[in-house]
Design a protein around this motif. Sequence first.
Motif, PDB file in Angstrom:
ATOM      1  N   ASN A 259       8.640 -28.337  -3.285  1.00 57.30           N
ATOM      2  CA  ASN A 259       9.783 -27.654  -2.685  1.00 57.30           C
ATOM      3  C   ASN A 259      10.576 -26.746  -3.626  1.00 57.30           C
ATOM      4  O   ASN A 259      11.213 -25.810  -3.152  1.00 57.30           O
ATOM      5  N   PHE A 260      10.560 -27.020  -4.915  1.00 59.28           N
ATOM      6  CA  PHE A 260      11.391 -26.256  -5.836  1.00 59.28           C
ATOM      7  C   PHE A 260      10.617 -25.445  -6.866  1.00 59.28           C
ATOM      8  O   PHE A 260      11.079 -24.400  -7.316  1.00 59.28           O
ATOM      9  N   LEU A 261       9.461 -25.934  -7.262  1.00 60.15           N
ATOM     10  CA  LEU A 261       8.703 -25.250  -8.310  1.00 60.15           C
ATOM     11  C   LEU A 261       8.249 -23.837  -7.925  1.00 60.15           C
ATOM     12  O   LEU A 261       8.247 -22.959  -8.790  1.00 60.15           O
ATOM     13  N   PRO A 262       7.876 -23.563  -6.678  1.00 61.51           N
ATOM     14  CA  PRO A 262       7.428 -22.203  -6.355  1.00 61.51           C
ATOM     15  C   PRO A 262       8.453 -21.117  -6.699  1.00 61.51           C
ATOM     16  O   PRO A 262       8.078 -20.017  -7.096  1.00 61.51           O
ATOM     17  N   GLY A 263       9.718 -21.431  -6.612  1.00 54.25           N
ATOM     18  CA  GLY A 263      10.755 -20.452  -6.949  1.00 54.25           C
ATOM     19  C   GLY A 263      10.713 -19.989  -8.389  1.00 54.25           C
ATOM     20  O   GLY A 263      11.114 -18.858  -8.706  1.00 54.25           O
ATOM     21  N   PHE A 264      10.206 -20.830  -9.276  1.00 50.03           N
ATOM     22  CA  PHE A 264      10.129 -20.457 -10.693  1.00 50.03           C
ATOM     23  C   PHE A 264       9.061 -19.406 -10.958  1.00 50.03           C
ATOM     24  O   PHE A 264       9.040 -18.805 -12.022  1.00 50.03           O
ATOM     25  N   ARG A 265       8.202 -19.184  -9.991  1.00 56.50           N
ATOM     26  CA  ARG A 265       7.153 -18.171 -10.143  1.00 56.50           C
ATOM     27  C   ARG A 265       7.607 -16.803  -9.612  1.00 56.50           C
ATOM     28  O   ARG A 265       6.876 -15.834  -9.715  1.00 56.50           O
ATOM     29  N   LEU A 266       8.803 -16.752  -9.038  1.00 54.20           N
ATOM     30  CA  LEU A 266       9.290 -15.520  -8.423  1.00 54.20           C
ATOM     31  C   LEU A 266      10.133 -14.695  -9.389  1.00 54.20           C
ATOM     32  O   LEU A 266      10.711 -15.213 -10.342  1.00 54.20           O
ATOM     33  N   THR A 267      10.208 -13.405  -9.103  1.00 52.80           N
ATOM     34  CA  THR A 267      11.111 -12.528  -9.846  1.00 52.80           C
ATOM     35  C   THR A 267      12.514 -12.675  -9.255  1.00 52.80           C
ATOM     36  O   THR A 267      12.677 -13.248  -8.166  1.00 52.80           O
ATOM     37  N   LEU A 268      13.507 -12.126  -9.918  1.00 58.13           N
ATOM     38  CA  LEU A 268      14.880 -12.175  -9.420  1.00 58.13           C
ATOM     39  C   LEU A 268      14.980 -11.569  -8.038  1.00 58.13           C
ATOM     40  O   LEU A 268      15.601 -12.135  -7.131  1.00 58.13           O
ATOM     41  N   ASP A 269      14.357 -10.416  -7.824  1.00 55.55           N
ATOM     42  CA  ASP A 269      14.390  -9.758  -6.514  1.00 55.55           C
ATOM     43  C   ASP A 269      13.734 -10.610  -5.443  1.00 55.55           C
ATOM     44  O   ASP A 269      14.173 -10.635  -4.293  1.00 55.55           O
ATOM     45  N   GLU A 270      12.678 -11.324  -5.805  1.00 51.44           N
ATOM     46  CA  GLU A 270      11.977 -12.163  -4.840  1.00 51.44           C
ATOM     47  C   GLU A 270      12.761 -13.427  -4.493  1.00 51.44           C
ATOM     48  O   GLU A 270      12.579 -13.994  -3.420  1.00 51.44           O
ATOM     49  N   LEU A 271      13.628 -13.874  -5.393  1.00 50.35           N
ATOM     50  CA  LEU A 271      14.415 -15.067  -5.138  1.00 50.35           C
ATOM     51  C   LEU A 271      15.415 -14.864  -4.010  1.00 50.35           C
ATOM     52  O   LEU A 271      15.778 -15.808  -3.316  1.00 50.35           O
ATOM     53  N   ASP A 272      15.871 -13.637  -3.839  1.00 52.32           N
ATOM     54  CA  ASP A 272      16.917 -13.363  -2.842  1.00 52.32           C
ATOM     55  C   ASP A 272      16.342 -13.336  -1.473  1.00 52.32           C
ATOM     56  O   ASP A 272      15.844 -12.646  -0.827  1.00 52.32           O
TER      57      ASP A 272
END
Length: 193
Positions: free
Chosen positions: A180-193
């Motif tokens: 649930n949380f680890l995939p976000g660490f693979r994203l860029t700042l723009d992708e996090l939003d």
Amino acid sequence: MAKNNFFAYLNRMKYIERWSLMHSTVKENVMEHSEQVAQIAHALATINNVVYGGSVNADRCVTLAVFHEASEVITGDLPTPIKYYNNEIKVAYKGLEGVANEKLLTMLPEEMRERYRAAISPDAASEEYRIVKAADRLAAYIKCVEEMKSGNKEFAKALKTIEADIKAIGMPEAEYFVKNFLPGFRLTLDELD
């Protein structure tokens, strides 16, 4: 007057570099690492309690995480491949950590030592300690993900090894965090939003 240098020593955690045998695109120190482990440990405890109906003390997990590398202000950070090379080195290093922790405790007023002993040298059989150990591995995994995301292949083997370690732990909380949380660490700042 007694020399109560405990907190002055802990302040030096920011000078102890992690991953010293590996090229890193972003340097990480023990103080930063401990903060991240505290956040993850709190998350794992919360997952344990909320998702799986457990009763782990999340505040205790945070406390243990904050102090889990305290001995390194005396010992320095011994890289994992060396620390766990064989059982003889592992046992010797655990002994060294114990001596370092006792030295740190002498830097506190005597009336405070037992409270901090419980934070620096916790019961390794406790559920809170087990959660902090899992959080420590997850933080290392996140470091590997970040380095790989930056194109640093130096961390490829560590990524696979730590991923296997996390699976081997067999903790539903850790698996939940990974999913649930680890995939976000693979994203860029723009992708996090």
